[in-house]
Design a protein around this motif. Structure first.
Motif, PDB file in Angstrom:
ATOM      1  N   LEU A 170       0.811  -1.222   0.000  1.00 23.91           N
ATOM      2  CA  LEU A 170       0.000   0.000   0.000  1.00 23.91           C
ATOM      3  C   LEU A 170       0.844   1.272   0.000  1.00 23.91           C
ATOM      4  O   LEU A 170       0.362   2.332  -0.386  1.00 23.91           O
ATOM      5  N   TRP A 171       2.107   1.180   0.394  1.00 27.01           N
ATOM      6  CA  TRP A 171       2.996   2.335   0.321  1.00 27.01           C
ATOM      7  C   TRP A 171       3.558   2.514  -1.081  1.00 27.01           C
ATOM      8  O   TRP A 171       3.985   3.615  -1.446  1.00 27.01           O
ATOM      9  N   THR A 172       3.566   1.436  -1.886  1.00 29.32           N
ATOM     10  CA  THR A 172       4.307   1.485  -3.150  1.00 29.32           C
ATOM     11  C   THR A 172       3.525   1.016  -4.367  1.00 29.32           C
ATOM     12  O   THR A 172       4.114   0.832  -5.429  1.00 29.32           O
ATOM     13  N   TYR A 173       2.209   0.836  -4.272  1.00 25.98           N
ATOM     14  CA  TYR A 173       1.464   0.211  -5.375  1.00 25.98           C
ATOM     15  C   TYR A 173       1.455   1.037  -6.652  1.00 25.98           C
ATOM     16  O   TYR A 173       1.222   0.493  -7.724  1.00 25.98           O
ATOM     17  N   THR A 174       1.682   2.332  -6.577  1.00 30.30           N
ATOM     18  CA  THR A 174       1.924   3.147  -7.775  1.00 30.30           C
ATOM     19  C   THR A 174       3.078   4.084  -7.471  1.00 30.30           C
ATOM     20  O   THR A 174       3.422   4.322  -6.314  1.00 30.30           O
ATOM     21  N   ASP A 175       3.662   4.640  -8.514  1.00 30.85           N
ATOM     22  CA  ASP A 175       4.785   5.556  -8.326  1.00 30.85           C
ATOM     23  C   ASP A 175       4.361   6.898  -7.751  1.00 30.85           C
ATOM     24  O   ASP A 175       5.167   7.591  -7.139  1.00 30.85           O
ATOM     25  N   ASP A 176       3.085   7.270  -7.952  1.00 30.25           N
ATOM     26  CA  ASP A 176       2.673   8.626  -7.574  1.00 30.25           C
ATOM     27  C   ASP A 176       1.618   8.689  -6.471  1.00 30.25           C
ATOM     28  O   ASP A 176       1.051   9.754  -6.231  1.00 30.25           O
ATOM     29  N   SER A 177       1.347   7.583  -5.796  1.00 33.22           N
ATOM     30  CA  SER A 177       0.383   7.646  -4.699  1.00 33.22           C
ATOM     31  C   SER A 177       0.642   6.540  -3.686  1.00 33.22           C
ATOM     32  O   SER A 177       1.412   5.607  -3.947  1.00 33.22           O
ATOM     33  N   TRP A 178      -0.018   6.651  -2.541  1.00 31.91           N
ATOM     34  CA  TRP A 178       0.064   5.666  -1.479  1.00 31.91           C
ATOM     35  C   TRP A 178      -1.198   5.812  -0.642  1.00 31.91           C
ATOM     36  O   TRP A 178      -1.919   6.805  -0.749  1.00 31.91           O
ATOM     37  N   LEU A 179      -1.460   4.827   0.176  1.00 31.11           N
ATOM     38  CA  LEU A 179      -2.637   4.869   1.035  1.00 31.11           C
ATOM     39  C   LEU A 179      -2.197   4.975   2.492  1.00 31.11           C
ATOM     40  O   LEU A 179      -1.401   4.151   2.954  1.00 31.11           O
ATOM     41  N   PRO A 180      -2.683   5.972   3.218  1.00 28.54           N
ATOM     42  CA  PRO A 180      -2.313   6.109   4.630  1.00 28.54           C
ATOM     43  C   PRO A 180      -2.891   4.951   5.433  1.00 28.54           C
ATOM     44  O   PRO A 180      -4.081   4.658   5.350  1.00 28.54           O
ATOM     45  N   HIS A 181      -2.034   4.272   6.189  1.00 27.28           N
ATOM     46  CA  HIS A 181      -2.490   3.104   6.938  1.00 27.28           C
ATOM     47  C   HIS A 181      -1.507   2.781   8.050  1.00 27.28           C
ATOM     48  O   HIS A 181      -0.402   3.299   8.096  1.00 27.28           O
ATOM     49  N   GLY A 182      -1.929   1.900   8.917  1.00 30.37           N
ATOM     50  CA  GLY A 182      -1.078   1.391   9.975  1.00 30.37           C
ATOM     51  C   GLY A 182      -1.378  -0.068  10.213  1.00 30.37           C
ATOM     52  O   GLY A 182      -2.339  -0.618   9.673  1.00 30.37           O
ATOM     53  N   SER A 183      -0.545  -0.677  11.053  1.00 26.79           N
ATOM     54  CA  SER A 183      -0.752  -2.078  11.430  1.00 26.79           C
ATOM     55  C   SER A 183      -0.168  -2.279  12.822  1.00 26.79           C
ATOM     56  O   SER A 183       0.484  -1.390  13.364  1.00 26.79           O
ATOM     57  N   GLY A 184      -0.378  -3.445  13.367  1.00 25.51           N
ATOM     58  CA  GLY A 184       0.111  -3.737  14.703  1.00 25.51           C
ATOM     59  C   GLY A 184       1.619  -3.813  14.808  1.00 25.51           C
ATOM     60  O   GLY A 184       2.161  -3.815  15.900  1.00 25.51           O
ATOM     61  N   ALA A 185       2.306  -3.833  13.695  1.00 24.82           N
ATOM     62  CA  ALA A 185       3.772  -3.930  13.700  1.00 24.82           C
ATOM     63  C   ALA A 185       4.388  -2.549  13.904  1.00 24.82           C
ATOM     64  O   ALA A 185       4.937  -1.956  13.003  1.00 24.82           O
ATOM     65  N   GLY A 186       4.243  -2.006  15.105  1.00 26.46           N
ATOM     66  CA  GLY A 186       4.884  -0.739  15.428  1.00 26.46           C
ATOM     67  C   GLY A 186       3.978   0.463  15.421  1.00 26.46           C
ATOM     68  O   GLY A 186       4.373   1.530  15.888  1.00 26.46           O
ATOM     69  N   ASP A 187       2.768   0.347  14.914  1.00 25.67           N
ATOM     70  CA  ASP A 187       1.884   1.505  14.797  1.00 25.67           C
ATOM     71  C   ASP A 187       0.732   1.495  15.798  1.00 25.67           C
ATOM     72  O   ASP A 187      -0.123   2.351  15.762  1.00 25.67           O
ATOM     73  N   ARG A 188       0.681   0.527  16.693  1.00 22.17           N
ATOM     74  CA  ARG A 188      -0.493   0.345  17.545  1.00 22.17           C
ATOM     75  C   ARG A 188      -0.835   1.597  18.355  1.00 22.17           C
ATOM     76  O   ARG A 188      -2.000   1.918  18.537  1.00 22.17           O
ATOM     77  N   GLU A 189       0.147   2.336  18.835  1.00 20.30           N
ATOM     78  CA  GLU A 189      -0.138   3.533  19.637  1.00 20.30           C
ATOM     79  C   GLU A 189      -0.821   4.640  18.822  1.00 20.30           C
ATOM     80  O   GLU A 189      -1.448   5.522  19.380  1.00 20.30           O
ATOM     81  N   ASN A 190      -0.720   4.568  17.506  1.00 15.69           N
ATOM     82  CA  ASN A 190      -1.349   5.565  16.635  1.00 15.69           C
ATOM     83  C   ASN A 190      -2.561   5.019  15.888  1.00 15.69           C
ATOM     84  O   ASN A 190      -3.041   5.644  14.941  1.00 15.69           O
ATOM     85  N   ALA A 191      -3.071   3.880  16.298  1.00 12.40           N
ATOM     86  CA  ALA A 191      -4.152   3.211  15.570  1.00 12.40           C
ATOM     87  C   ALA A 191      -5.375   4.096  15.392  1.00 12.40           C
ATOM     88  O   ALA A 191      -5.999   4.086  14.329  1.00 12.40           O
ATOM     89  N   THR A 192      -5.722   4.875  16.391  1.00 17.93           N
ATOM     90  CA  THR A 192      -6.935   5.694  16.287  1.00 17.93           C
ATOM     91  C   THR A 192      -6.808   6.784  15.227  1.00 17.93           C
ATOM     92  O   THR A 192      -7.814   7.316  14.784  1.00 17.93           O
ATOM     93  N   HIS A 193      -5.588   7.087  14.804  1.00 19.68           N
ATOM     94  CA  HIS A 193      -5.365   8.125  13.792  1.00 19.68           C
ATOM     95  C   HIS A 193      -5.312   7.571  12.368  1.00 19.68           C
ATOM     96  O   HIS A 193      -5.214   8.332  11.414  1.00 19.68           O
ATOM     97  N   GLN A 194      -5.350   6.254  12.238  1.00 22.38           N
ATOM     98  CA  GLN A 194      -5.180   5.627  10.924  1.00 22.38           C
ATOM     99  C   GLN A 194      -6.525   5.433  10.229  1.00 22.38           C
ATOM    100  O   GLN A 194      -7.415   4.797  10.771  1.00 22.38           O
ATOM    101  N   PRO A 195      -6.691   5.938   9.014  1.00 19.61           N
ATOM    102  CA  PRO A 195      -7.936   5.701   8.275  1.00 19.61           C
ATOM    103  C   PRO A 195      -8.067   4.260   7.795  1.00 19.61           C
ATOM    104  O   PRO A 195      -9.165   3.770   7.572  1.00 19.61           O
ATOM    105  N   ILE A 196      -6.927   3.562   7.662  1.00 16.85           N
ATOM    106  CA  ILE A 196      -6.907   2.154   7.257  1.00 16.85           C
ATOM    107  C   ILE A 196      -6.019   1.415   8.254  1.00 16.85           C
ATOM    108  O   ILE A 196      -4.895   1.850   8.540  1.00 16.85           O
ATOM    109  N   TRP A 197      -6.528   0.299   8.766  1.00 15.89           N
ATOM    110  CA  TRP A 197      -5.755  -0.526   9.704  1.00 15.89           C
ATOM    111  C   TRP A 197      -5.667  -1.939   9.147  1.00 15.89           C
ATOM    112  O   TRP A 197      -6.681  -2.511   8.761  1.00 15.89           O
TER     113      TRP A 197
END
Length: 149
Positions: free
Chosen positions: A49-76
């Motif tokens: 999701l960070w690299t699926y096209t050269d000119d865009s990405w989708l903001p997201h998080g996962s449990g691998a290091g992002d758990r403290e910011n989960a409430t701020h992620q539009p995609i989990w």
């Protein structure tokens, strides 16, 4: 009741279809949880999701290091039954299944070339229909879009 879409992947892979569906969910204002079957697939999808096209990405998080910011992620992204970003939509991949009743929308993506995946989608259709959810079946069109059947 939840509106559940069954997305029958026949022409494009999950990696090709998922970003486009997530883009549409974001456009419609949905916060989304993507559930897959293993932590390794979570990491694979996250990198994709960070690299699926050269000119865009989708903001997201996962449990691998992002758990403290989960409430701020539009995609989990997760391999567990959880909703740490207060999502209103859930996307099920690789045969993952969760209780869908707490979501407004559910997207179930399944590989049409995998007979087990097709059988499981049929089982879920029957189960969720019996529970009273609204069900829609989508097929891929040659241009990458989706057609309700």
């Amino acid at each position: 009741m939840t509106e559940i879409g069954f997305y029958h992947l026949t022409l494009f892979s999950l990696e090709q279809a998922l970003p486009k569906l997530l883009e549409k969910a974001l456009e419609k204002g949905y916060r989304t949880v993507v559930v897959t079957d293993t932590p390794a697939r979570v990491e694979h999808l996250s990198a994709h999701l960070w690299t699926y096209t050269d000119d865009s990405w989708l903001p997201h998080g996962s449990g691998a290091g992002d758990r403290e910011n989960a409430t701020h992620q539009p995609i989990w992204l997760t391999s567990e039954e959880e909703n740490p970003n207060q999502a209103t939509a859930v996307v099920l991949c690789h045969g993952a299944s969760v209780a869908v009743g707490g979501y407004a929308r559910c997207l179930t993506l399944f590989d049409g070339n995998d007979s087990q995946a097709v059988q499981e989608a049929r089982r879920l259709w029957s189960q969720w229909k019996a529970e009273g959810h609204t069900l829609v079946y989508y097929q891929q069109s040659p241009n990458g879009g989706w057609v309700a059947r």
